[in-house]
Scaffold this motif. Structure first.
Motif, PDB file in Angstrom:
ATOM      1  N   MET A 104      29.580  -3.978 -45.932  1.00  0.00           N
ATOM      2  CA  MET A 104      29.068  -2.628 -45.700  1.00  0.00           C
ATOM      3  C   MET A 104      29.486  -1.694 -46.832  1.00  0.00           C
ATOM      4  O   MET A 104      28.677  -0.912 -47.347  1.00  0.00           O
ATOM      5  N   ASN A 105      30.764  -1.767 -47.256  1.00  0.00           N
ATOM      6  CA  ASN A 105      31.255  -0.861 -48.283  1.00  0.00           C
ATOM      7  C   ASN A 105      30.499  -1.019 -49.593  1.00  0.00           C
ATOM      8  O   ASN A 105      30.202  -0.033 -50.279  1.00  0.00           O
ATOM      9  N   SER A 106      30.180  -2.279 -49.956  1.00  0.00           N
ATOM     10  CA  SER A 106      29.496  -2.513 -51.231  1.00  0.00           C
ATOM     11  C   SER A 106      28.105  -1.894 -51.217  1.00  0.00           C
ATOM     12  O   SER A 106      27.664  -1.306 -52.215  1.00  0.00           O
ATOM     13  N   VAL A 107      27.396  -2.019 -50.110  1.00  0.00           N
ATOM     14  CA  VAL A 107      26.051  -1.444 -50.006  1.00  0.00           C
ATOM     15  C   VAL A 107      26.117   0.079 -50.055  1.00  0.00           C
ATOM     16  O   VAL A 107      25.305   0.730 -50.719  1.00  0.00           O
ATOM     17  N   ILE A 108      27.082   0.670 -49.378  1.00  0.00           N
ATOM     18  CA  ILE A 108      27.245   2.130 -49.403  1.00  0.00           C
ATOM     19  C   ILE A 108      27.472   2.609 -50.835  1.00  0.00           C
ATOM     20  O   ILE A 108      26.878   3.599 -51.276  1.00  0.00           O
ATOM     21  N   GLN A 109      28.337   1.911 -51.583  1.00  0.00           N
ATOM     22  CA  GLN A 109      28.607   2.310 -52.965  1.00  0.00           C
ATOM     23  C   GLN A 109      27.324   2.271 -53.795  1.00  0.00           C
ATOM     24  O   GLN A 109      27.071   3.180 -54.603  1.00  0.00           O
ATOM     25  N   CYS A 110      26.519   1.234 -53.613  1.00  0.00           N
ATOM     26  CA  CYS A 110      25.277   1.120 -54.383  1.00  0.00           C
ATOM     27  C   CYS A 110      24.274   2.200 -53.989  1.00  0.00           C
ATOM     28  O   CYS A 110      23.605   2.784 -54.857  1.00  0.00           O
ATOM     29  N   LEU A 111      24.163   2.497 -52.700  1.00  0.00           N
ATOM     30  CA  LEU A 111      23.226   3.525 -52.248  1.00  0.00           C
ATOM     31  C   LEU A 111      23.672   4.919 -52.692  1.00  0.00           C
ATOM     32  O   LEU A 111      22.856   5.736 -53.130  1.00  0.00           O
ATOM     33  N   VAL A 112      24.969   5.183 -52.598  1.00  0.00           N
ATOM     34  CA  VAL A 112      25.479   6.487 -53.034  1.00  0.00           C
ATOM     35  C   VAL A 112      25.367   6.613 -54.552  1.00  0.00           C
ATOM     36  O   VAL A 112      25.257   7.720 -55.083  1.00  0.00           O
ATOM     37  N   GLY A 113      25.370   5.495 -55.261  1.00  0.00           N
ATOM     38  CA  GLY A 113      25.168   5.508 -56.706  1.00  0.00           C
ATOM     39  C   GLY A 113      23.723   5.728 -57.105  1.00  0.00           C
ATOM     40  O   GLY A 113      23.416   5.834 -58.292  1.00  0.00           O
ATOM     41  N   THR A 114      22.820   5.819 -56.119  1.00  0.00           N
ATOM     42  CA  THR A 114      21.400   6.095 -56.370  1.00  0.00           C
ATOM     43  C   THR A 114      21.225   7.611 -56.395  1.00  0.00           C
ATOM     44  O   THR A 114      21.160   8.268 -55.353  1.00  0.00           O
ATOM     45  N   LYS A 115      21.170   8.197 -57.576  1.00  0.00           N
ATOM     46  CA  LYS A 115      21.245   9.646 -57.743  1.00  0.00           C
ATOM     47  C   LYS A 115      20.186  10.431 -56.975  1.00  0.00           C
ATOM     48  O   LYS A 115      20.510  11.446 -56.335  1.00  0.00           O
ATOM     49  N   PRO A 116      18.906  10.046 -56.976  1.00  0.00           N
ATOM     50  CA  PRO A 116      17.917  10.850 -56.219  1.00  0.00           C
ATOM     51  C   PRO A 116      18.213  10.876 -54.724  1.00  0.00           C
ATOM     52  O   PRO A 116      18.014  11.902 -54.073  1.00  0.00           O
ATOM     53  N   LEU A 117      18.704   9.761 -54.186  1.00  0.00           N
ATOM     54  CA  LEU A 117      19.048   9.719 -52.762  1.00  0.00           C
ATOM     55  C   LEU A 117      20.255  10.606 -52.483  1.00  0.00           C
ATOM     56  O   LEU A 117      20.280  11.361 -51.490  1.00  0.00           O
ATOM     57  N   THR A 118      21.248  10.553 -53.355  1.00  0.00           N
ATOM     58  CA  THR A 118      22.452  11.371 -53.181  1.00  0.00           C
ATOM     59  C   THR A 118      22.127  12.859 -53.253  1.00  0.00           C
ATOM     60  O   THR A 118      22.611  13.660 -52.442  1.00  0.00           O
ATOM     61  N   ARG A 119      21.295  13.252 -54.229  1.00  0.00           N
ATOM     62  CA  ARG A 119      20.916  14.670 -54.351  1.00  0.00           C
ATOM     63  C   ARG A 119      20.215  15.157 -53.087  1.00  0.00           C
ATOM     64  O   ARG A 119      20.443  16.288 -52.631  1.00  0.00           O
ATOM     65  N   TYR A 120      19.350  14.335 -52.536  1.00  0.00           N
ATOM     66  CA  TYR A 120      18.611  14.683 -51.322  1.00  0.00           C
ATOM     67  C   TYR A 120      19.565  15.013 -50.182  1.00  0.00           C
ATOM     68  O   TYR A 120      19.359  16.011 -49.458  1.00  0.00           O
ATOM     69  N   PHE A 121      20.604  14.208 -50.011  1.00  0.00           N
ATOM     70  CA  PHE A 121      21.547  14.450 -48.918  1.00  0.00           C
ATOM     71  C   PHE A 121      22.523  15.579 -49.257  1.00  0.00           C
ATOM     72  O   PHE A 121      22.882  16.375 -48.377  1.00  0.00           O
ATOM     73  N   MET A 122      22.940  15.690 -50.515  1.00  0.00           N
ATOM     74  CA  MET A 122      23.870  16.754 -50.888  1.00  0.00           C
ATOM     75  C   MET A 122      23.222  18.133 -50.767  1.00  0.00           C
ATOM     76  O   MET A 122      23.893  19.116 -50.460  1.00  0.00           O
ATOM     77  N   ARG A 123      21.927  18.218 -50.998  1.00  0.00           N
ATOM     78  CA  ARG A 123      21.217  19.494 -50.885  1.00  0.00           C
ATOM     79  C   ARG A 123      20.886  19.849 -49.437  1.00  0.00           C
ATOM     80  O   ARG A 123      20.384  20.941 -49.169  1.00  0.00           O
ATOM     81  N   GLY A 124      21.100  18.907 -48.531  1.00  0.00           N
ATOM     82  CA  GLY A 124      20.833  19.158 -47.120  1.00  0.00           C
ATOM     83  C   GLY A 124      19.370  19.064 -46.732  1.00  0.00           C
ATOM     84  O   GLY A 124      18.990  19.472 -45.623  1.00  0.00           O
ATOM     85  N   GLU A 125      18.526  18.525 -47.618  1.00  0.00           N
ATOM     86  CA  GLU A 125      17.094  18.442 -47.318  1.00  0.00           C
ATOM     87  C   GLU A 125      16.815  17.554 -46.109  1.00  0.00           C
ATOM     88  O   GLU A 125      15.810  17.731 -45.413  1.00  0.00           O
ATOM     89  N   TRP A 126      17.695  16.613 -45.849  1.00  0.00           N
ATOM     90  CA  TRP A 126      17.490  15.674 -44.744  1.00  0.00           C
ATOM     91  C   TRP A 126      17.430  16.381 -43.396  1.00  0.00           C
ATOM     92  O   TRP A 126      16.767  15.913 -42.470  1.00  0.00           O
ATOM     93  N   ARG A 127      18.111  17.519 -43.275  1.00  0.00           N
ATOM     94  CA  ARG A 127      18.163  18.207 -41.986  1.00  0.00           C
ATOM     95  C   ARG A 127      16.776  18.666 -41.531  1.00  0.00           C
ATOM     96  O   ARG A 127      16.449  18.587 -40.338  1.00  0.00           O
ATOM     97  N   SER A 128      15.961  19.150 -42.460  1.00  0.00           N
ATOM     98  CA  SER A 128      14.625  19.626 -42.086  1.00  0.00           C
ATOM     99  C   SER A 128      13.649  18.479 -41.866  1.00  0.00           C
ATOM    100  O   SER A 128      12.586  18.670 -41.269  1.00  0.00           O
ATOM    101  N   HIS A 129      14.004  17.283 -42.336  1.00  0.00           N
ATOM    102  CA  HIS A 129      13.113  16.130 -42.192  1.00  0.00           C
ATOM    103  C   HIS A 129      13.484  15.230 -41.017  1.00  0.00           C
ATOM    104  O   HIS A 129      12.693  14.365 -40.642  1.00  0.00           O
ATOM    105  N   LEU A 130      14.659  15.422 -40.460  1.00  0.00           N
ATOM    106  CA  LEU A 130      15.089  14.565 -39.360  1.00  0.00           C
ATOM    107  C   LEU A 130      14.199  14.795 -38.144  1.00  0.00           C
ATOM    108  O   LEU A 130      14.094  15.913 -37.636  1.00  0.00           O
ATOM    109  N   ILE A 131      13.554  13.739 -37.682  1.00  0.00           N
ATOM    110  CA  ILE A 131      12.638  13.837 -36.556  1.00  0.00           C
ATOM    111  C   ILE A 131      13.417  14.174 -35.290  1.00  0.00           C
ATOM    112  O   ILE A 131      14.361  13.469 -34.930  1.00  0.00           O
ATOM    113  N   GLN A 132      13.012  15.246 -34.613  1.00  0.00           N
ATOM    114  CA  GLN A 132      13.790  15.763 -33.496  1.00  0.00           C
ATOM    115  C   GLN A 132      13.814  14.837 -32.287  1.00  0.00           C
ATOM    116  O   GLN A 132      14.809  14.775 -31.565  1.00  0.00           O
ATOM    117  N   ASP A 133      12.717  14.117 -32.051  1.00  0.00           N
ATOM    118  CA  ASP A 133      12.707  13.254 -30.866  1.00  0.00           C
ATOM    119  C   ASP A 133      13.092  11.813 -31.188  1.00  0.00           C
ATOM    120  O   ASP A 133      12.816  10.896 -30.424  1.00  0.00           O
TER     121      ASP A 133
END
Length: 349
Positions: A1-30
């Motif tokens: 699990m740790n190795s996959v997390i490191q690789c995903l967090v090393g993916t800059k566009p994905l990290t920026r998306y979560f650091m900017r908080g954009e995920w909150r407006s996209h999270l499906i409410q139901d």
């Protein structure tokens, strides 16, 4: 699990998306509570890792959230990194899908419509199918990780083709058997894997397969079973390409690990040979930026990760709580299992 997390967090566009908080407006409410909790905990992991307040963190809450979503990842048994990465990306995509509610899936083509579809160029076919997919799927995962595979059957009697397209998030490629032995001089005493390169793996993935015997194809034009060829090609390249080296194989009743040392370029891996006509209009060059490694056997293995910081080209090796700087020449080893590449902005070379 740790190795996959490191690789995903090393993916800059994905990290920026979560650091900017954009995920909150996209999270499906139901969305199911367990799934939304997993997304929230993943975001917390990203934030804690990038704030740099601690020398290491424990993703215990994220692990618990994953276990609540899937019994497969419940318990303390070691899990396959490829399966875990697929599960996390699929879950993020489903929970953060912009298209909600989703329209009904496209109906299957009639025979006449299929014949008309086959008259289109590869680029036109790909666009039609990709548009149909994105009418129901659009997320940060689809924009970064998802590409498109073309699968084409060709009747060897009448040359009629039947072409289908499907989305992929990881490209699982076989490792060709290059073992050598001394069987020419008598019974083989041992077999040693020979070095191969990633292009041989991609060749094996995209080479034509003959469908014969019990696997003959029911050709809709001949209206009988015919010998046919089947070939897979990449019709749409993703921004980030995850390549899964299929190191685990089944031999009889046993599963074994292939320890072949696959030569992998860290810069400018060219996929021009493996894409359909028209798909190569975008850059087909990829640079390696992260690797998940598997050491040991299937029953008692251990995962580590090597990730480029993307700033000065420094590679960091992560082994649970231990971190070290490594040279680029140490990145790809016989332990390499999941490879993360990012497409370059340059044109075709």
């Amino acid at each position: 699990m740790n190795s996959v997390i490191q690789c995903l967090v090393g993916t800059k566009p994905l990290t920026r998306y979560f650091m900017r908080g954009e995920w909150r407006s996209h999270l499906i409410q139901d969305t199911k509570e367990q799934s939304s909790s997993m997304v929230t905990e993943f975001a917390h992991v990203v934030e804690r890792m990038w704030r740099g307040q601690f020398s290491f963190i424990s993703p215990a809450e994220f692990r618990s959230a994953v276990a609540r979503c899937s019994e497969q990842f419940n318990g303390n048994d070691q899990q396959d990194a490829h399966e875990f990465a697929s599960f996390v990306l699929d879950s993020l995509h489903e929970c953060l899908n912009h298209v909600h509610p989703r329209p009904l899936p496209e109906r299957e083509l009639t025979l006449d419509e299929e014949l008309q579809f086959e008259q289109l160029s590869d680029a036109q076919q790909s666009r039609v199918q990709w548009d149909a997919y994105t009418r129901r799927n659009k997320s940060i995962v689809s924009s970064i990780f998802q590409g498109q595979i073309q699968s084409r059957l060709t009747c060897m009697a009448c040359q009629h083709t039947s072409t289908t397209y499907h989305m992929f998030t990881e490209l699982s490629v076989p490792i060709p058997d290059t073992s050598s032995d001394n069987s020419a001089n008598g019974p083989a005493l041992h077999s040693e894997p020979q070095p191969i390169d990633i292009y041989q793996c991609l060749d094996a993935y995209s080479e034509s397969e003959i469908l014969d015997g019990d696997n003959k194809w029911m050709c809709p034009v001949c209206q009988t079973k015919r010998t046919a060829t089947k070939r897979l090609m990449i019709a749409r390249l993703p921004l980030v390409l995850i390549v899964h080296l299929k190191r685990f194989s089944t031999v009889g009743h046993f599963r074994e690990k292939l320890e072949a040392n696959v030569q992998i370029p860290t810069m400018s891996m060219c996929l021009q040979k493996y894409v359909t006509f028209g798909a190569g209009e975008q850059s087909t060059l990829y640079n390696l930026y992260a690797v998940a490694n598997h050491f040991g056997s299937m029953s008692s293995g251990h995962y580590t990760a090597s990730v480029s910081d993307g700033l000065n080209g420094q590679w960091n090796h992560f082994d649970d709580t231990r971190t070290s700087v490594i040279h680029e020449s140490q990145v790809t080893t016989p332990a390499a299992y999941l490879l993360f590449f990012v497409r370059t902005q340059r044109g075709i070379e």
